[in-house]
Design an enzyme around this catalytic site. Sequence first.
Site, PDB file in Angstrom:
ATOM      1  N   GLU A 171      -0.650   0.840 -22.384  1.00 50.56           N
ATOM      2  CA  GLU A 171      -1.955   0.376 -22.888  1.00 50.56           C
ATOM      3  C   GLU A 171      -1.891  -0.964 -23.610  1.00 50.56           C
ATOM      4  OE1 GLU A 171      -3.589   3.551 -25.241  1.00 50.56           O
ATOM      5  OE2 GLU A 171      -3.624   4.956 -23.576  1.00 50.56           O
ATOM      6  N   ASN A 214       1.952   1.552 -17.924  1.00 51.60           N
ATOM      7  CA  ASN A 214       0.993   2.656 -17.851  1.00 51.60           C
ATOM      8  C   ASN A 214      -0.296   2.292 -18.598  1.00 51.60           C
ATOM      9  OD1 ASN A 214       0.662   5.553 -17.162  1.00 51.60           O
ATOM     10  ND2 ASN A 214       0.604   5.900 -19.378  1.00 51.60           N
ATOM     11  N   HIS A 251      -7.604   9.752 -16.903  1.00 55.94           N
ATOM     12  CA  HIS A 251      -8.397  10.642 -17.754  1.00 55.94           C
ATOM     13  C   HIS A 251      -9.842  10.515 -17.253  1.00 55.94           C
ATOM     14  CE1 HIS A 251      -5.205  11.622 -20.538  1.00 55.94           C
ATOM     15  NE2 HIS A 251      -4.890  10.342 -20.656  1.00 55.94           N
ATOM     16  N   GLU A 281      -1.630  10.930 -16.234  1.00 53.56           N
ATOM     17  CA  GLU A 281      -2.174  11.715 -17.362  1.00 53.56           C
ATOM     18  C   GLU A 281      -3.492  12.375 -16.967  1.00 53.56           C
ATOM     19  OE1 GLU A 281      -2.341   9.547 -21.066  1.00 53.56           O
ATOM     20  OE2 GLU A 281      -0.524   8.432 -20.630  1.00 53.56           O
ATOM     21  N   ASP A 283      -6.706  14.435 -16.309  1.00 51.78           N
ATOM     22  CA  ASP A 283      -7.507  15.603 -16.695  1.00 51.78           C
ATOM     23  C   ASP A 283      -8.954  15.359 -16.278  1.00 51.78           C
ATOM     24  OD1 ASP A 283      -8.000  13.773 -18.793  1.00 51.78           O
ATOM     25  OD2 ASP A 283      -7.025  15.001 -20.305  1.00 51.78           O
TER      26      ASP A 283
END
Length: 371
Positions: A171, A214, A251, A281, A283
Amino acid sequence: MKRQPRGLPSLHLVVPLILSGLAGCIVPAHEAGAPGAAPGKAPTPEVPLLRSVAGARRIGAAVEAQRLREPALAKVLAANFNSLTPENDMKWVNVEPGPGQFSFQRGDALVAFAEQNGMRFRGHTLVWHTQLAPWVAGLPREALHAAMIRHVTNVVEHWKGRVSQWDVVNEAFADGPGGQLRADSPFTALGPTFIEDAFRAAHAADPAAQLFYNDYEIEGLGTAKAEAVYQLAQRLKAAGVPIGGVGFQMHVDPRHWPAAGVIRQNLERFAALGLSVEITEMDVPVGQIPGDHARKLEEQKRLAHDIVAACVAVSGCSGVTFWGFTDRYSWLNDPQWGALRGRGPHRPLPFDADYNPKPMAAGIAAALAGK
Ligand code: XIL
């Protein structure tokens, strides 16, 4: 088909209403406040063990070391996933809380669990502005650079040969239109070369580890951040920096999310640079998906299926990791983070709060099997 291990015993699904005086009645666990529990008992779909249909691809989950003490959770985790990621235990604040004071125990427990269960390991994360030890942020420039190199070197060396993939830098870019490095990261003061310096230090510490940049909200095409990360990847590759891949956090925000075809195109252009790409990651929160519980779960299944299928369609896409695996433990159960995705409950993961596979798990299995 290999059968799923049983989740929690069914007794766990119901809680006697002793305290309310309604002796003999039972209520579903969610009404008793079990985190992530679903309303009523949805029929459990027959789902193959995810790792049995993943082939060579990584199918991973992020967990905290403390959860491994729960036998039912550990069993479902090891049966379904061929890769493990530390949700928090390898972040700077946990691994080097004081200058030069390293604390590897919880990370060691996760790595040992992965080894015992034939799982690969995705290390997360070395250089990030969040969950950074407080002593780091106040350092003057040169000391900060030295602290970063020492951190990367020591952490990667400690797990050399055991952690096969690292999120080296996480990030680094700001949200919004500029495509700039983020103003709220102390590392930005080091200039953009901090990124290659971190990659080179990680590579020196373990030349066999695959090194990733990432980030989130770089999944689609055309946003300033996606373009900035693409340019970074191009620049690092051209300069011979030892970057092996780009991680797309995924996400999902069902209120606005790129179509799966756009995600696929984007993965393809990064892979065309000679990089691996992974979903790192994922979800899929259902709070803002319209409809009743069953509708939400069906839409969650569709979204998850289509994203995993986009990865499967791209030969450079080497894996998918979920940010957790059971709705019992998701960062989105914490109101602070859940609010990022609007109204909950979000139940964003492929297994329910009792570790039984949801329709989402069936969608993922189908996509992995090329269906
Ligand atoms: C989250 C964890 O899941 C939470 O437990 C913690 O409080 C905050 O961080 N992007 C990342 C992850 O790269 O490390 C974050 O994990 C979620 C967003």
